[in-house]
Motif scaffolding. Structure first.
Motif, PDB file in Angstrom:
ATOM      1  N   VAL A 173       0.842  -1.193   0.000  1.00  0.00           N
ATOM      2  CA  VAL A 173       0.000   0.000   0.000  1.00  0.00           C
ATOM      3  C   VAL A 173       0.879   1.245   0.000  1.00  0.00           C
ATOM      4  O   VAL A 173       0.609   2.229  -0.707  1.00  0.00           O
ATOM      5  N   THR A 174       1.905   1.211   0.780  1.00  0.00           N
ATOM      6  CA  THR A 174       2.845   2.334   0.829  1.00  0.00           C
ATOM      7  C   THR A 174       3.465   2.577  -0.533  1.00  0.00           C
ATOM      8  O   THR A 174       3.663   3.731  -0.954  1.00  0.00           O
ATOM      9  N   GLU A 175       3.754   1.499  -1.242  1.00  0.00           N
ATOM     10  CA  GLU A 175       4.326   1.633  -2.585  1.00  0.00           C
ATOM     11  C   GLU A 175       3.332   2.324  -3.525  1.00  0.00           C
ATOM     12  O   GLU A 175       3.724   3.141  -4.374  1.00  0.00           O
ATOM     13  N   GLY A 176       2.054   2.068  -3.376  1.00  0.00           N
ATOM     14  CA  GLY A 176       1.038   2.743  -4.193  1.00  0.00           C
ATOM     15  C   GLY A 176       1.030   4.241  -3.943  1.00  0.00           C
ATOM     16  O   GLY A 176       0.878   5.046  -4.886  1.00  0.00           O
ATOM     17  N   TRP A 177       1.195   4.624  -2.687  1.00  0.00           N
ATOM     18  CA  TRP A 177       1.244   6.054  -2.383  1.00  0.00           C
ATOM     19  C   TRP A 177       2.498   6.690  -2.997  1.00  0.00           C
ATOM     20  O   TRP A 177       2.429   7.772  -3.574  1.00  0.00           O
ATOM     21  N   ARG A 178       3.599   6.021  -2.866  1.00  0.00           N
ATOM     22  CA  ARG A 178       4.828   6.566  -3.416  1.00  0.00           C
ATOM     23  C   ARG A 178       4.700   6.752  -4.934  1.00  0.00           C
ATOM     24  O   ARG A 178       5.170   7.733  -5.513  1.00  0.00           O
ATOM     25  N   ASN A 179       4.056   5.794  -5.590  1.00  0.00           N
ATOM     26  CA  ASN A 179       3.868   5.901  -7.046  1.00  0.00           C
ATOM     27  C   ASN A 179       2.973   7.086  -7.384  1.00  0.00           C
ATOM     28  O   ASN A 179       3.196   7.801  -8.375  1.00  0.00           O
ATOM     29  N   ALA A 180       1.937   7.309  -6.595  1.00  0.00           N
ATOM     30  CA  ALA A 180       1.022   8.432  -6.845  1.00  0.00           C
ATOM     31  C   ALA A 180       1.754   9.759  -6.690  1.00  0.00           C
ATOM     32  O   ALA A 180       1.551  10.701  -7.488  1.00  0.00           O
ATOM     33  N   VAL A 181       2.620   9.848  -5.666  1.00  0.00           N
ATOM     34  CA  VAL A 181       3.392  11.074  -5.460  1.00  0.00           C
ATOM     35  C   VAL A 181       4.346  11.291  -6.627  1.00  0.00           C
ATOM     36  O   VAL A 181       4.478  12.405  -7.151  1.00  0.00           O
ATOM     37  N   ALA A 182       5.000  10.220  -7.030  1.00  0.00           N
ATOM     38  CA  ALA A 182       5.948  10.334  -8.132  1.00  0.00           C
ATOM     39  C   ALA A 182       5.244  10.725  -9.428  1.00  0.00           C
ATOM     40  O   ALA A 182       5.792  11.464 -10.267  1.00  0.00           O
ATOM     41  N   ASN A 183       4.002  10.302  -9.605  1.00  0.00           N
ATOM     42  CA  ASN A 183       3.235  10.586 -10.827  1.00  0.00           C
ATOM     43  C   ASN A 183       2.422  11.864 -10.707  1.00  0.00           C
ATOM     44  O   ASN A 183       1.703  12.235 -11.640  1.00  0.00           O
ATOM     45  N   ASP A 184       2.526  12.516  -9.587  1.00  0.00           N
ATOM     46  CA  ASP A 184       1.765  13.737  -9.324  1.00  0.00           C
ATOM     47  C   ASP A 184       0.292  13.530  -9.622  1.00  0.00           C
ATOM     48  O   ASP A 184      -0.372  14.347 -10.266  1.00  0.00           O
ATOM     49  N   ASP A 185      -0.198  12.405  -9.112  1.00  0.00           N
ATOM     50  CA  ASP A 185      -1.601  12.046  -9.338  1.00  0.00           C
ATOM     51  C   ASP A 185      -2.416  12.707  -8.241  1.00  0.00           C
ATOM     52  O   ASP A 185      -2.595  12.176  -7.145  1.00  0.00           O
TER      53      ASP A 185
END
Length: 850
Positions: A173-185
């Motif tokens: 789940v933490t990895e999903g958040w990190r991906n969203a931050v990186a993608n500026d979603d």
């Protein structure tokens, strides 16, 4: 940029870029032609002087650099204008497309719409693309993005959602958040925020999948629960109230009990009940200890109801251990001990008095023997004996064959004829039977002295006769001297022991003290106890809390059954602590956490409590006390001789297997002992004997080895003459030479043999030769031991015909082991010939270290 989203007006502002920049230009000539005259017409003239030639011209070209520069500038300008028109057209297209995308955006599609824009603006510069994205993001954030309401998030079964726990526990789940931050979603990052994202994920995915929304709590109460080791203060409190024993102060403490004190006052004012009870039991109500005994044996219900187990710290009552001690020895034990003490003190007084009188007679006889003229009279029997043996001519032969027994017997018979005895003899057995025993065959009233006071004690005849049979006779029969007999009786209270005197109360008290100390030492060494689920489900071990324990067991069992059947409360608690409700141990811990500790439930067995001490007293100590009381047999205790103790101690040991000895040796602190079983027994016996007992037995043993009868004349007036002390047995030879003569009929001791026949022979060297193993070594040096005369002849050859020597000046005069102050000036001499010294020196050099 011509595109701008007005967030305040919530509309797009588009300023199209100019696309009609001039792209046409008429270039200026960059060169020009000109003519130069190459021939003048007058260059030739006719005769008349007229110009006959033609003018000729040549065309030339020259650059116009100014126009060329202008043309280059203008061409670049038109090119740039064309590019600018194209770029601006693309920008206008991008602006229009952005507005179109924005108009078609529904929400929740930020990244897909942003990707459309990125695709459409791929040929734009980075800054412009970023500006367009930022304007779109502003639009999206303003018109399409809806912040998620956290109140819509799911709640865990117990407690609040913990995003930090969720983040740390579920890395996917933490990895999903990190991906969203990186993608500026921003559909994720700005709609939920990080904590909201975790809550939304728990709500929509985690909880249905069985993810926890918060950390399970620890069962801290059970984890911290500990039954600590009792402190020294705790142990002392147990001694004071339950395990203490002080027989000396029991009476005082019991009389401080109000009910008992009141009854004593009645008894002292002639209360009929107490007077009759005292008469029936031969007790005196005016004596504190005897009244306490009466109260304890009283059968009246009102007396039975009085509790004797008062708190000792308040100055009254007795401990539980003292109570069972009295039960084991009998309620009259304390009174009987006092009677016993009075009898023992009286026996000691009578015995010492009789010994002093006998000593006085002995001293008088010694005084008379030292007066002039009396010596010949006192020694007449000895002189007559020597004269008879000398005149008959058989003295030498009798001396050789009887080892002095003939002379002794003759001298004793002459005493009967002359009536002269030069020593005092006292028949202690007769005195014991005819005087001492008869003194205690009747009712008595004797004085009894303690450190505090002296009082008279009444003793009934039966008690006194039991004293004779069970106490006096065994000790007198064991004693070999009156000094030993006195040592058996003359014992201080704190030094009582079964090898001399120990009353039953003392013996049983020692067992009580020992068992109490062992129990408290065991408690002291017990490790702390921690929460125990089995105990929590079924507590026991404290009689004072039996009803509370029963309630605890019932409630815990009921709650567990309810939990396993799905009870919502216990389901929430199971989630709260993260346990499986079918796990009995885990359930016990959470039950104690949420319910048990508030109700005072016990989580572990007590190391020490009043009930456990009471159980120890009645289940373990009391049987041991009763067994010891039974073993003692009576108030006079058990008399154990050192030989009996040694036999019991060594019973069952295999003399040939020392490994079977180790337990016994360790028990008695003899781990360094290296001898045989017989030597161990002798060591134990000698250690336990009193000084007088050991000394007299060594003296008797020595006389028996010399084949002399133990008598008071030799051993002293306090010796109790008994026929069984004399054992007419041949001594075991220590040297081969003596053995040869003994086998030929010599009856004397080894000391007499060497003193009388071989005074010049070094006996120690004979001992070394004997230890060598056999007489072969002697024979190898010319010794013929086939018979005594051959031996004498051989040994005589070792010495010079004329021996030299004499008494050494200042030589030691050592008295024999049992000299009784006689002025014997005889000195032993040690003569050895040079030849003998040489030969024996060769022998000893062969056996160094034997």
């Amino acid at each position: 940029m011509g595109l701008y989203y007005d967030s305040g007006a919530r509309k797009w502002v588009v300023n199209p870029e100019k696309t009609d920049y001039n792209t046409y230009y008429a270039p200026l000539p960059e060169y020009e032609e000109y003519q130069i005259k190459t021939q003048d017409r007058c260059a030739s003239r006719d005769v008349w002087g007229n110009c006959t030639a033609e003018d000729r011209y040549e065309t030339k070209r020259r650059d116009l650099p100014g126009n060329a520069a202008i043309n280059r500038e203008k061409r670049q300008e038109t090119k740039d204008n064309a590019n600018l028109n194209a770029k601006n057209q693309r920008l206008n297209n991008a602006y229009n497309f952005t507005v179109q995308v924005a108009n078609s955006t529904q929400g929740g599609d930020y990244t897909s719409r942003r990707q459309q824009l990125r695709n459409a603006t791929a040929d734009l510069d980075t800054a412009t693309k970023q500006d367009i994205e930022n304007q779109f993001k502003t639009f999206y954030r303003t018109e399409k993005l809806q912040t998620w309401n956290t109140s819509l998030g799911a709640k865990p079964l117990y407690g609040d959602f913990d995003p930090t726990y969720y983040k740390q526990t579920y890395p996917q789940v933490t990895e999903g958040w990190r991906n969203a931050v990186a993608n500026d979603d921003i559909d994720i990052t700005e709609r939920y925020g990080e904590n909201g994202y975790y809550l939304q994920h728990y709500t929509s995915q985690g909880k249905p999948a069985g993810f926890r929304g918060n950390a399970p709590e620890g069962t801290t109460a059970a984890a911290r629960y500990v039954e600590a080791k009792p402190t020294d203060k705790d142990l002392q409190a147990v001694r004071d109230v339950q395990l203490g024993v002080n027989t000396a102060t029991q009476t005082e403490r019991l009389l401080n009990v109000p009910e008992i004190a009141a009854e004593w006052e009645k008894a002292k004012t002639d209360d009929p009940y107490w007077l009759k009870l005292a008469k029936d039991n031969y007790l005196d109500v005016n004596k504190p200890d005897e009244f306490v005994t009466l109260f304890r044996i009283s059968d009246r219900p009102e007396d039975k109801q009085v509790s004797l187990n008062y708190n000792i710290n308040a100055g009254y009552g007795i401990t539980q251990l003292e109570d069972v001690l009295n039960e084991a020895v009998g309620e009259k034990a304390a009174v009987d001990v006092k009677k016993f003490g009075a009898l023992a003190q009286d026996v000691l007084k009578e015995t010492i008095s009789e010994m002093q009188q006998a000593k006085a007679k002995e001293e008088m006889l010694g005084l008379l023997g030292g007066l002039g003229g009396f010596t010949e009279i006192m020694n007449i029997n000895n002189e007559l004996s020597n004269a008879i043996l000398g005149d008959t001519g058989v003295g030498g032969l009798l001396s050789f064959t009887s080892a002095g027994k003939a002379e002794e017997s003759l001298e004793k018979n002459l005493q009967n004829i002359t009536g002269v005895r030069n020593n005092t003899t006292y028949n202690w057995q007769q005195w014991f039977d005819s005087e001492l025993k008869k003194r205690y065959e009747q009712d008595l009233e004797l004085g009894y002295t303690t450190a505090e006071a002296t009082e008279n004690v009444k003793i009934e005849s039966q008690f006194a006769r039991n004293f004779i049979d069970q106490y006096l006779i065994p000790r007198f029969n064991t004693a070999r001297s009156m000094d030993e007999f006195v040592e058996y009786i003359d014992i201080r209270q704190e030094e009582q022991n079964p090898f001399q005197t120990q009353d039953m109360l003392n013996a049983v008290s020692l067992v009580a003290d020992l068992r109490a100390k062992q129990y408290l030492d065991q408690i002291k060494s017990t490790d702390p106890r921690y929460f125990n689920s089995s105990f929590y489900f079924n507590p026991s071990g404290d009689k004072a809390r039996e009803s509370q324990y029963a309630d605890q067991a019932r409630v815990v069992a009921q709650d567990w059954e309810a939990a396993k059947k799905g009870d919502p409360y216990w389901a929430r608690q199971a989630y709260r602590f993260g346990i499986d409700l079918n796990d009995k141990d885990a359930f016990a811990r959470i039950h104690f956490q949420v319910k048990g500790q508030g109700r005072g439930y016990d989580g572990a067995d007590d190391i020490l409590n009043a009930g456990k001490v009471r159980d120890q007293i009645y289940n373990n100590i009391l049987p041991a006390l009763k067994e010891e009381a039974l073993r003692q047999g009576s108030v006079f205790g058990q008399f154990v001789t050192p030989e009996e103790f040694a036999d019991e101690m060594l019973r069952g040991l295999d003399p040939d297997d020392k490994s079977t000895w180790q337990e016994v040796l360790q028990r008695y602190g003899l781990t360094d002992f290296k001898g045989t079983v017989d030597e161990l027994k002798q060591y134990v016996v000698e250690t336990l004997r009193t000084g007088s007992a050991q000394k007299i037995r060594e003296e008797i043993k020595y006389l028996n080895e010399k084949r002399q009868r133990p008598t008071q004349q030799v051993l002293g007036l306090t010796y109790i003459e008994r026929p069984e002390d004399y054992k007419n047995e041949m001594a075991t030879p220590q040297t081969e030479l003596y053995k040869t003569f003994q086998s030929a009929g010599y009856q004397g001791t080894e000391d007499e043999f060497y003193n009388n026949f071989f005074p010049d022979l070094d006996r120690s060297e004979q001992t070394i030769l004997t230890k060598a193993g056999s007489d072969k070594a002697l024979q190898s040096y010319g010794l013929d031991l086939s018979d005594p005369f051959a031996s004498l002849g051989t040994i005589e050859s070792f010495f010079d015909e004329e021996t030299t020597g004499g008494k050494e000046e200042g030589g030691d005069t050592s008295a024999s082991f049992f000299r009784l102050g006689l002025d014997d000036e005889d000195e032993e001499t040690d003569y050895k010939s040079k030849t003998g010294t040489q030969i024996l020196g060769e022998f000893t050099s062969m056996f160094k270290g034997l």
